[in-house]
Design a protein around this motif. Sequence first.
Motif, PDB file in Angstrom:
ATOM      1  N   THR A 289       0.927   2.170   5.629  1.00 38.11           N
ATOM      2  CA  THR A 289       1.083   2.386   4.187  1.00 38.11           C
ATOM      3  C   THR A 289       2.565   2.467   3.870  1.00 38.11           C
ATOM      4  O   THR A 289       3.304   3.230   4.510  1.00 38.11           O
ATOM      5  CB  THR A 289       0.400   3.689   3.735  1.00 38.11           C
ATOM      6  OG1 THR A 289      -1.009   3.568   3.921  1.00 38.11           O
ATOM      7  CG2 THR A 289       0.670   3.956   2.252  1.00 38.11           C
ATOM      8  N   ASN A 291       5.727   3.509   1.692  1.00 43.07           N
ATOM      9  CA  ASN A 291       6.223   4.463   0.708  1.00 43.07           C
ATOM     10  C   ASN A 291       7.477   3.893   0.057  1.00 43.07           C
ATOM     11  O   ASN A 291       8.411   3.492   0.765  1.00 43.07           O
ATOM     12  CB  ASN A 291       6.551   5.798   1.382  1.00 43.07           C
ATOM     13  CG  ASN A 291       5.325   6.496   1.926  1.00 43.07           C
ATOM     14  OD1 ASN A 291       4.289   6.552   1.270  1.00 43.07           O
ATOM     15  ND2 ASN A 291       5.419   7.022   3.141  1.00 43.07           N
ATOM     16  N   ASN A 294      10.214   6.150  -5.021  1.00 41.46           N
ATOM     17  CA  ASN A 294      10.139   7.581  -5.338  1.00 41.46           C
ATOM     18  C   ASN A 294       8.707   8.095  -5.512  1.00 41.46           C
ATOM     19  O   ASN A 294       8.368   8.727  -6.524  1.00 41.46           O
ATOM     20  CB  ASN A 294      10.963   7.890  -6.598  1.00 41.46           C
ATOM     21  CG  ASN A 294      12.416   7.532  -6.446  1.00 41.46           C
ATOM     22  OD1 ASN A 294      13.022   7.801  -5.407  1.00 41.46           O
ATOM     23  ND2 ASN A 294      12.995   6.901  -7.469  1.00 41.46           N
ATOM     24  N   GLY A 295       7.848   7.785  -4.521  1.00 43.45           N
ATOM     25  CA  GLY A 295       6.499   8.341  -4.541  1.00 43.45           C
ATOM     26  C   GLY A 295       5.387   7.329  -4.634  1.00 43.45           C
ATOM     27  O   GLY A 295       4.216   7.672  -4.440  1.00 43.45           O
ATOM     28  N   THR A 297       3.017   4.190  -3.388  1.00 42.91           N
ATOM     29  CA  THR A 297       2.524   3.761  -2.079  1.00 42.91           C
ATOM     30  C   THR A 297       1.783   2.437  -2.194  1.00 42.91           C
ATOM     31  O   THR A 297       1.271   2.088  -3.262  1.00 42.91           O
ATOM     32  CB  THR A 297       1.567   4.813  -1.468  1.00 42.91           C
ATOM     33  OG1 THR A 297       0.430   4.973  -2.320  1.00 42.91           O
ATOM     34  CG2 THR A 297       2.270   6.148  -1.281  1.00 42.91           C
ATOM     35  N   SER A 299      -0.989   0.562   0.407  1.00 41.04           N
ATOM     36  CA  SER A 299      -1.723   0.664   1.669  1.00 41.04           C
ATOM     37  C   SER A 299      -2.160  -0.707   2.157  1.00 41.04           C
ATOM     38  O   SER A 299      -2.065  -1.715   1.441  1.00 41.04           O
ATOM     39  CB  SER A 299      -2.937   1.570   1.496  1.00 41.04           C
ATOM     40  OG  SER A 299      -3.832   1.039   0.531  1.00 41.04           O
ATOM     41  N   THR A 383       5.581   7.257  11.975  1.00 40.35           N
ATOM     42  CA  THR A 383       6.313   6.796  10.792  1.00 40.35           C
ATOM     43  C   THR A 383       7.414   5.824  11.185  1.00 40.35           C
ATOM     44  O   THR A 383       8.112   6.025  12.186  1.00 40.35           O
ATOM     45  CB  THR A 383       6.950   7.994  10.059  1.00 40.35           C
ATOM     46  OG1 THR A 383       5.928   8.933   9.722  1.00 40.35           O
ATOM     47  CG2 THR A 383       7.667   7.547   8.793  1.00 40.35           C
ATOM     48  N   SER A 426       3.280  -4.813  -5.740  1.00 31.53           N
ATOM     49  CA  SER A 426       3.613  -3.628  -6.541  1.00 31.53           C
ATOM     50  C   SER A 426       3.624  -3.945  -8.025  1.00 31.53           C
ATOM     51  O   SER A 426       3.659  -3.029  -8.868  1.00 31.53           O
ATOM     52  CB  SER A 426       4.989  -3.093  -6.126  1.00 31.53           C
ATOM     53  OG  SER A 426       6.000  -4.069  -6.376  1.00 31.53           O
ATOM     54  N   THR A 435      11.317   3.417   1.635  1.00 29.76           N
ATOM     55  CA  THR A 435      11.714   4.556   2.466  1.00 29.76           C
ATOM     56  C   THR A 435      11.021   4.575   3.828  1.00 29.76           C
ATOM     57  O   THR A 435      11.644   4.914   4.842  1.00 29.76           O
ATOM     58  CB  THR A 435      11.418   5.887   1.760  1.00 29.76           C
ATOM     59  OG1 THR A 435      10.016   5.940   1.408  1.00 29.76           O
ATOM     60  CG2 THR A 435      12.253   6.012   0.492  1.00 29.76           C
ATOM     61  N   SER A 436       9.713   4.213   3.891  1.00 29.83           N
ATOM     62  CA  SER A 436       9.037   4.322   5.172  1.00 29.83           C
ATOM     63  C   SER A 436       7.683   3.616   5.153  1.00 29.83           C
ATOM     64  O   SER A 436       7.123   3.327   4.099  1.00 29.83           O
ATOM     65  CB  SER A 436       8.826   5.796   5.546  1.00 29.83           C
ATOM     66  OG  SER A 436       7.961   6.419   4.617  1.00 29.83           O
TER      67      SER A 436
END
Length: 440
Positions: A289, A291, A294-295, A297, A299, A383, A426, A435-436
């Motif tokens: 998933t 990230n 800023n929040g 996601t 999947s 992660t 997105s 970020t990850s």
Amino acid sequence: MTAVVTSMSLVSCLYQEEDLFEKSSSLRMAETLVDIQKVLTGSSQGWVMYYYPNGGAGFNAGTQGIGGYVLTMTFTDSQVTAWNEKLTGSDTSLYKLTNDDGPVLAFDSFNTSLHYFATPSGSSNNLYGETGNYQAYKGDFEFLVLKHSPEEIILKGKRSLNYYKMYPLTVSPEEYVSKTVETSELVFMSSFDGPFNGQPAHITLDLNARQATITLNGDEDNAKTVAYNFTPEGIRFYKDVKIGDNTFSSFKFDRDKATLTSTEYPDFVLQGSLPEGWSSYSSFLGTWTLNFNNGATLSGVQFKEDVPGKSILIGGLHDKFDVFAEYDLGTGTISIRTQHVAEDPESGYYVLMGCRSIATGYYSFSQSYGMQGVLSDINGVTTITLSDNGKWARGTDSFGLYFLSRRSYSTSDRVGYVSEDWFWKSGAHTLQYLTSFVRQ
């Protein structure tokens, strides 16, 4: 008596000069070419060539930008059969020996093994399945013969200006290449440490660019970097490395102990170790998933095997293409950089994934810019942490999709952002603030 002796000496010298030049230069060259052919065909098992192309775009002549590779060859009077550690199998073609301000060995008919590093690729795949490498790897297929003997042949590439050394094989060409590839796969550590003359010593291997950096006595200011190639025994440098009174040409690799031992100094043994944050290729494969922003996601992102141990295809970020990620064996990390991803069939525009620094308001199409992914366990969750790869002063934090008028990496060919039907999953032309990836 003195005058007579002088006269006789002079006459003797004159006769020597006449003997030296009694053959024409063309006849002497013809004899040299015949002698070179006898040397080439005289090795019963063939020859190994340590092959050093300059590298791709941005590397000037006389550099060894991607390190060295092993080619093996057998010769008849007119044909050469060659093997290349980058490829499987062999290929047979014609070769010739000719004069061009000196004796020249030319592989003048196409050979998949010998021409791999000199074959460019454009917007479509070349026969090796590569694209976008317009200058190839600046490899050679014409060589000035500087020295030839049954024990060693020294060549100089007419294009790269690099030196190529050839040695007679004592095993079959296939076996030498196979064992070389095996060594290259076993040496997956990039850091080696040990004592030398009672002082700390260190070797760092760039396993992708095949460059070795040797540091003695902790003196980083006098560290030396040199290109290398793998051999069945270990690594061999493009040229001898001299640090102070010490000279190094090659190191043997012990697969059981994971050590490098100098061929010149048998007591100089360095122990290999894995760098912090190293992870295996297979540990990146699977479902993740993302990230981002800023929040937000996303999947169902799939990390799929591409070239085992070398590259990964990331699916699920876009409906029309996968994103290419390179695996770095030396650091045990992945790298996602600027890349061409598709071509729009309606407009004919090329779709490029470029780097953005939203934090500073800049974008770049440089192929070296991008993000690095380091895998770790964070609070019991596997992660992949993403960060700028350190190549761009602005810092990559996002990836945007752009239309280009031609397949290039020049911002001057930028038409603009892609149309809505080319947006990321997105829902935007830019995937912001990555970020990850978290294991599902």
